[in-house]
Design a protein around this motif. Structure first.
Motif, PDB file in Angstrom:
ATOM      1  N   TYR A 291      41.864  43.347  57.644  1.00 22.74           N
ATOM      2  CA  TYR A 291      42.312  42.427  56.593  1.00 22.74           C
ATOM      3  C   TYR A 291      41.383  41.210  56.511  1.00 22.74           C
ATOM      4  CZ  TYR A 291      45.607  39.853  53.640  1.00 22.74           C
ATOM      5  OH  TYR A 291      46.203  39.173  52.615  1.00 22.74           O
ATOM      6  N   SER A 292      40.961  40.692  57.652  1.00 15.83           N
ATOM      7  CA  SER A 292      40.074  39.524  57.670  1.00 15.83           C
ATOM      8  C   SER A 292      38.724  39.844  57.038  1.00 15.83           C
ATOM      9  CB  SER A 292      39.874  39.044  59.113  1.00 15.83           C
ATOM     10  OG  SER A 292      41.102  38.669  59.691  1.00 15.83           O
ATOM     11  N   ALA A 293      38.204  41.039  57.319  1.00 13.88           N
ATOM     12  CA  ALA A 293      36.924  41.441  56.719  1.00 13.88           C
ATOM     13  C   ALA A 293      37.033  41.540  55.203  1.00 13.88           C
ATOM     14  CB  ALA A 293      36.475  42.771  57.321  1.00 13.88           C
TER      15      ALA A 293
ATOM     16  N   LEU B 111      44.424  42.018  47.772  1.00 13.57           N
ATOM     17  CA  LEU B 111      45.073  41.733  49.033  1.00 13.57           C
ATOM     18  C   LEU B 111      46.422  41.063  48.796  1.00 13.57           C
ATOM     19  CD1 LEU B 111      42.004  40.363  51.031  1.00 13.57           C
ATOM     20  CD2 LEU B 111      42.855  42.710  50.886  1.00 13.57           C
ATOM     21  N   LEU B 112      47.432  41.543  49.494  1.00 17.08           N
ATOM     22  CA  LEU B 112      48.775  40.985  49.423  1.00 17.08           C
ATOM     23  C   LEU B 112      49.135  40.350  50.760  1.00 17.08           C
ATOM     24  CD1 LEU B 112      50.568  43.960  47.600  1.00 17.08           C
ATOM     25  CD2 LEU B 112      49.400  42.000  46.562  1.00 17.08           C
ATOM     26  N   LYS B 113      50.257  39.655  50.775  1.00 11.51           N
ATOM     27  CA  LYS B 113      50.710  39.024  52.010  1.00 11.51           C
ATOM     28  C   LYS B 113      51.132  40.093  53.016  1.00 11.51           C
ATOM     29  CE  LYS B 113      52.345  34.785  49.774  1.00 11.51           C
ATOM     30  NZ  LYS B 113      53.526  33.922  49.512  1.00 11.51           N
TER      31      LYS B 113
ATOM     32  N   LYS C  95      36.923  36.260  49.105  1.00 11.65           N
ATOM     33  CA  LYS C  95      36.530  34.860  48.912  1.00 11.65           C
ATOM     34  C   LYS C  95      35.187  34.751  48.191  1.00 11.65           C
ATOM     35  CE  LYS C  95      35.488  30.628  51.452  1.00 11.65           C
ATOM     36  NZ  LYS C  95      35.333  29.995  52.788  1.00 11.65           N
ATOM     37  N   GLU C  96      34.192  35.503  48.635  1.00  8.51           N
ATOM     38  CA  GLU C  96      32.872  35.428  48.008  1.00  8.51           C
ATOM     39  C   GLU C  96      32.854  36.109  46.643  1.00  8.51           C
ATOM     40  OE1 GLU C  96      29.438  36.004  50.305  1.00  8.51           O
ATOM     41  OE2 GLU C  96      30.316  35.312  52.205  1.00  8.51           O
TER      42      GLU C  96
ATOM     43  N   LYS D  15      39.173  27.867  28.732  1.00  5.29           N
ATOM     44  CA  LYS D  15      38.382  28.954  29.301  1.00  5.29           C
ATOM     45  C   LYS D  15      39.276  29.790  30.211  1.00  5.29           C
ATOM     46  CE  LYS D  15      36.695  26.597  33.450  1.00  5.29           C
ATOM     47  NZ  LYS D  15      35.492  26.288  34.255  1.00  5.29           N
ATOM     48  N   PRO D  16      38.929  31.055  30.443  1.00  6.55           N
ATOM     49  CA  PRO D  16      39.768  31.892  31.318  1.00  6.55           C
ATOM     50  C   PRO D  16      39.769  31.362  32.748  1.00  6.55           C
ATOM     51  CG  PRO D  16      37.720  33.011  30.764  1.00  6.55           C
ATOM     52  CD  PRO D  16      37.785  31.794  29.916  1.00  6.55           C
ATOM     53  N   SER D  17      40.953  31.224  33.313  1.00  7.99           N
ATOM     54  CA  SER D  17      41.077  30.736  34.685  1.00  7.99           C
ATOM     55  C   SER D  17      41.240  31.915  35.641  1.00  7.99           C
ATOM     56  CB  SER D  17      42.276  29.794  34.810  1.00  7.99           C
ATOM     57  OG  SER D  17      43.467  30.442  34.409  1.00  7.99           O
ATOM     58  N   VAL D  18      40.619  31.820  36.802  1.00 11.15           N
ATOM     59  CA  VAL D  18      40.683  32.879  37.805  1.00 11.15           C
ATOM     60  C   VAL D  18      41.812  32.541  38.769  1.00 11.15           C
ATOM     61  CG1 VAL D  18      39.433  34.140  39.576  1.00 11.15           C
ATOM     62  CG2 VAL D  18      38.211  33.260  37.576  1.00 11.15           C
ATOM     63  N   ARG D  19      42.961  33.125  38.537  1.00  4.84           N
ATOM     64  CA  ARG D  19      44.104  32.873  39.413  1.00  4.84           C
ATOM     65  C   ARG D  19      44.271  33.999  40.429  1.00  4.84           C
ATOM     66  NH1 ARG D  19      48.820  31.734  35.211  1.00  4.84           N
ATOM     67  NH2 ARG D  19      47.750  33.457  34.179  1.00  4.84           N
ATOM     68  N   ARG D  20      44.255  35.229  39.945  1.00  3.57           N
ATOM     69  CA  ARG D  20      44.390  36.379  40.835  1.00  3.57           C
ATOM     70  C   ARG D  20      43.107  37.209  40.772  1.00  3.57           C
ATOM     71  NH1 ARG D  20      50.499  38.408  39.142  1.00  3.57           N
ATOM     72  NH2 ARG D  20      51.578  36.465  39.687  1.00  3.57           N
ATOM     73  N   VAL D  21      42.728  37.715  41.884  1.00  2.54           N
ATOM     74  CA  VAL D  21      41.473  38.476  41.971  1.00  2.54           C
ATOM     75  C   VAL D  21      41.778  39.901  42.396  1.00  2.54           C
ATOM     76  CG1 VAL D  21      39.282  38.718  43.172  1.00  2.54           C
ATOM     77  CG2 VAL D  21      40.073  36.457  42.487  1.00  2.54           C
ATOM     78  N   THR D  22      41.363  40.843  41.578  1.00  2.00           N
ATOM     79  CA  THR D  22      41.377  42.261  41.933  1.00  2.00           C
ATOM     80  C   THR D  22      39.925  42.704  42.027  1.00  2.00           C
ATOM     81  OG1 THR D  22      43.465  42.613  40.772  1.00  2.00           O
ATOM     82  CG2 THR D  22      42.159  44.558  41.273  1.00  2.00           C
TER      83      THR D  22
END
Length: 403
Positions: A12-14, A150-152, A20-21, A91-98
């Motif tokens: 999960y950390s990897a 990634l989910l909780k 993040k990047e 402008k489009p906001s990045v809230r969730r990342v898939t």
């Protein structure tokens, strides 16, 4: 298809480092597209790749490609919403990342799924549901593209895409579909059918229940909110639309036909209720969700590879398909008279039936049109009223069913 897998902390950390990047690259790609007024994947990639490769040296380069592709899709969607006046930000906001994956970033097998990260590949062993095996055993293939987020709780959610080779579709006929508030009419083998959806009763029933729950009470009350949350109007209507779409598309696929739909304008309900004063009728029309039904059929047709033709919906139920003359509808005590008479030929036409023939003609069907009904109520002869939707779905194939 969505798969959820709980992984260990190191895996999960990897993946969290990749997320993040990836988010940083995605935000920079969106900003580049906005500043240069482009939604092109190629131009965005050419503009940001060199800079982002220097910033993220340990990140596999194909994540930059997929992030640019993601940015292109987001910008195109944002531009469409902006033209329709439905965008709430500049402008489009990045809230969730898939995170998008291509064939260089992941490998699939029935035992493990491997994903490239900054250091090395991580391996995940999912448990496949029954629907996965249903598609997999029928010859569907796993596409080279996939996505994950990634989910909780150390949970990874995969989006696996199925594909299969489809033979060239050679249409042999047309199946026009006319969408109405409480029914959907279909022309199959020259025989009109009326499929009742019961949408009117669902809309009114839930509206009465909603009023009974909220009358004299605040919607902020905990018990009121709990009761409102238990209402399932939307779920029932979505279920009906999906089953109807599957029924119509499977019939078109088996008969190698083209589906003909009305090219409904934007905000169709708002145009329809503009001159309607009856508040209850306005509510029913607005919640009938005609565009959602059309989109459900188009989406299912894409899955089966069935072509869909959109035609002009103007005057489809008021013009005789044989003589081109106006159809005059006789008052029958209802909100909208169903049976009318052609001014020239004097034959009788049912509103839903004449719409089907006009849709077919506008799509290019040159088959002869039969004369209208001789009496005002003869569904077994000229148009067939089907049983309720759940009864239809139990049949192997769409057939004539009389009440």
């Amino acid at each position: 298809m969505k798969l959820r897998v709980k992984v260990d902390y190191s895996t999960y950390s990897a993946l969290k480092e990749v997320e993040k990047e990836y988010r940083e690259v995605l935000e920079e790609a969106i900003n580049y597209g906005l500043s240069n007024k482009t939604t092109s994947f190629t131009r965005i990639k050419a503009g940001v790749y060199k800079t982002e490769r220097e910033k993220h040296k340990n990140l596999p380069s194909h994540y930059i490609y997929t992030a640019c592709e993601d940015a292109s899709e987001r910008l195109e969607s944002f531009e469409k919403l902006k033209k329709r006046g439905k965008s709430y930000t500049e402008k489009p906001s990045v809230r969730r990342v898939t995170i998008h994956l291509d064939d260089h970033l992941w490998k699939f097998s029935l035992d493990t799924i491997s994903i490239s990260t900054k250091r090395s590949r991580v391996f995940i062993s999912p448990t496949f549901p029954k629907i996965f095996w249903r598609y997999y055993n029928k010859g569907w293939l796993i596409a080279s593209e996939a996505r994950f987020k990634l989910l909780k709780g150390n949970v990874v959610e995969f989006y696996v895409i199925f594909k299969r080779d489809v033979k060239p579709y050679e249409p042999k006929g047309f199946i026009p579909v006319d969408l109405n508030e409480n029914s959907v009419s279909v022309l199959v083998d020259g025989k009109p059918m009326l499929l009742e959806t019961n949408t009117k009763k669902i809309t009114l029933g839930y509206e009465y229940r909603r009023k009974a729950i909220t009358t004299g009470k605040s919607t902020k009350d905990r018990e009121v909110r709990r009761k409102l949350k238990r209402l399932r109007e939307r779920n029932k209507k979505v279920d009906i639309r999906r089953k109807l779409a599957k029924l119509i598309v499977k019939e078109a696929f088996e008969s190698r036909s083209v589906i003909v739909l009305e090219d409904l304008p934007r905000r169709t309900p708002e145009h329809m209720i503009k001159d309607v004063k009856d508040s209850q009728l306005r509510l029913r029309i607005y919640r009938a969700a005609f565009s959602s039904m059309k989109n459900a059929i188009i989406e299912k047709a894409r899955e089966f590879g069935v072509p869909v033709v959109l035609v002009n919906p103007s005057y489809t139920s008021t013009v005789c398909p044989i003589h081109g003359a106006k159809i005059v509808y006789q008052l029958d005590g209802g909100d909208a008279p169903r049976v009318g008479v052609c001014e020239k030929g004097k034959e009788k036409w049912h509103r839903d039936v004449v719409a089907l023939y006009n849709l077919a003609r506008r799509a290019g069907d040159v088959s002869p049109v039969p004369l209208g009904s001789k009496e005002s109520h003869d569904p077994p002869i000229r148009w067939l009223r089907a049983k309720y939707l759940h009864s239809i779905m139990n049949e192997h194939k769409m057939i004539e069913m009389k009440v």
